[in-house]
Design an enzyme around this catalytic site. Structure first.
Site, PDB file in Angstrom:
ATOM      1  N   HIS A  69      -0.594  21.141 -25.874  1.00 17.54           N
ATOM      2  CA  HIS A  69       0.079  19.864 -26.123  1.00 17.54           C
ATOM      3  C   HIS A  69      -0.751  18.987 -27.066  1.00 17.54           C
ATOM      4  CE1 HIS A  69       3.404  20.362 -23.404  1.00 17.54           C
ATOM      5  NE2 HIS A  69       2.637  20.474 -22.333  1.00 17.54           N
ATOM      6  N   HIS A  76      -2.962  25.046 -21.333  1.00 17.21           N
ATOM      7  CA  HIS A  76      -1.628  24.446 -21.474  1.00 17.21           C
ATOM      8  C   HIS A  76      -1.725  23.037 -22.054  1.00 17.21           C
ATOM      9  CE1 HIS A  76       2.617  23.855 -20.246  1.00 17.21           C
ATOM     10  NE2 HIS A  76       2.238  22.593 -20.079  1.00 17.21           N
ATOM     11  N   GLU A  77      -2.603  22.226 -21.486  1.00 15.44           N
ATOM     12  CA  GLU A  77      -2.748  20.849 -21.961  1.00 15.44           C
ATOM     13  C   GLU A  77      -3.332  20.799 -23.369  1.00 15.44           C
ATOM     14  OE1 GLU A  77      -1.319  18.538 -20.404  1.00 15.44           O
ATOM     15  OE2 GLU A  77      -0.903  19.722 -18.614  1.00 15.44           O
TER      16      GLU A  77
END
Length: 241
Positions: free
Chosen positions: A22, A18-19
């Site tokens: 980003h 997820h990170e």
């Protein structure tokens, strides 16, 4: 116990995915990033490449992408780029879920590449619908909420004994991370997107983002404490067995 360890490792890895989503979108959108961390807390190892410091921190179940801008500087970036930055994490989880379903189709069910793609697409859409319905019921019956403790307990007991089970667990967690983070609640990704849209309607509303985000953090932390208490109670009564 080994199955629970596998579940914890997978959970930490999917949060890192997820990170990473980003981070990649930030690089594409030319948003400078000061720090990318897998985990929270004290640094275990780290290295600086270009403008960004990459680190692994002591608490594995978490992570963050820290822009090299103050709050005002970040808001001065085009809204489209900020929205894409917020969408990067959930999008990465959806892609990872699709990849997991593809692998299940090929390895577990022996499907051809084309049939596996059809299977993955169908299952992805069905799972997203089921998840959206499940989320709506939480507002009616919040006692069904589970936190990290419950996720690990359920994952270890129900999914952790086989490779196919762990793959199914990874798909489920990826989709949960994607959908939950898109809820329009600061400090989640959906809350950031909401404020980007609101400031287009009435720019002074952007000033409310910081206090609303602080309230959002308080709500999220309270919810985590509530979920953990619920999970411990379920473990004590054997509900996760």
């Amino acid at each position: 116990m080994l199955s629970y360890l596998f579940v914890v490792i997978i959970l930490g890895g999917l949060i890192a995915v997820h990170e990473l989503g980003h981070l990649l979108v930030a690089k594409l959108c030319r948003i400078p990033i000061a720090e990318f961390s897998i985990g929270f807390g004290p640094k275990l190892i780290g290295r600086r490449w270009g403008e960004t410091t990459y680190r692994i921190s002591a608490v594995p179940l978490g992570g963050y992408v820290l822009p090299a801008l103050d709050e005002q500087g970040f808001r001065e970036r085009p809204a489209t780029r900020r929205i894409l930055f917020a969408l990067g994490g959930p999008f990465a989880n959806v892609v990872a879920a699709f990849a997991g379903l593809l692998a299940l189709g090929v390895v577990e069910f022996g499907l051809s590449a084309v049939n596996a793609a059809v299977f993955a697409t169908t299952q992805l859409w069905t799972s997203l619908q089921q998840l959206a319905f499940a989320l709506s019921t939480l507002f009616v019956d919040p006692s069904q909420i589970s936190g990290i403790v419950g996720i690990v307990a359920i994952g270890g007991a129900q999914f952790g004994s086989t490779a196919a089970g762990l793959l199914s667990f990874s798909v489920l967690i990826n989709l949960n991370l994607a959908v939950l983070n898109l809820l329009p609640l600061p400090p989640l990704d959906g809350g950031r997107i909401l404020f980007c849209l609101l400031e287009k309607v009435y720019r002074p509303l952007a000033r409310m983002q910081t206090p609303v985000t602080l309230l959002g953090w308080a709500f999220v932390l309270a919810l985590m404490v509530y979920a953990t208490i619920q999970d411990v109670g379920r473990i004590a009564t054997g509900m996760f067995a």
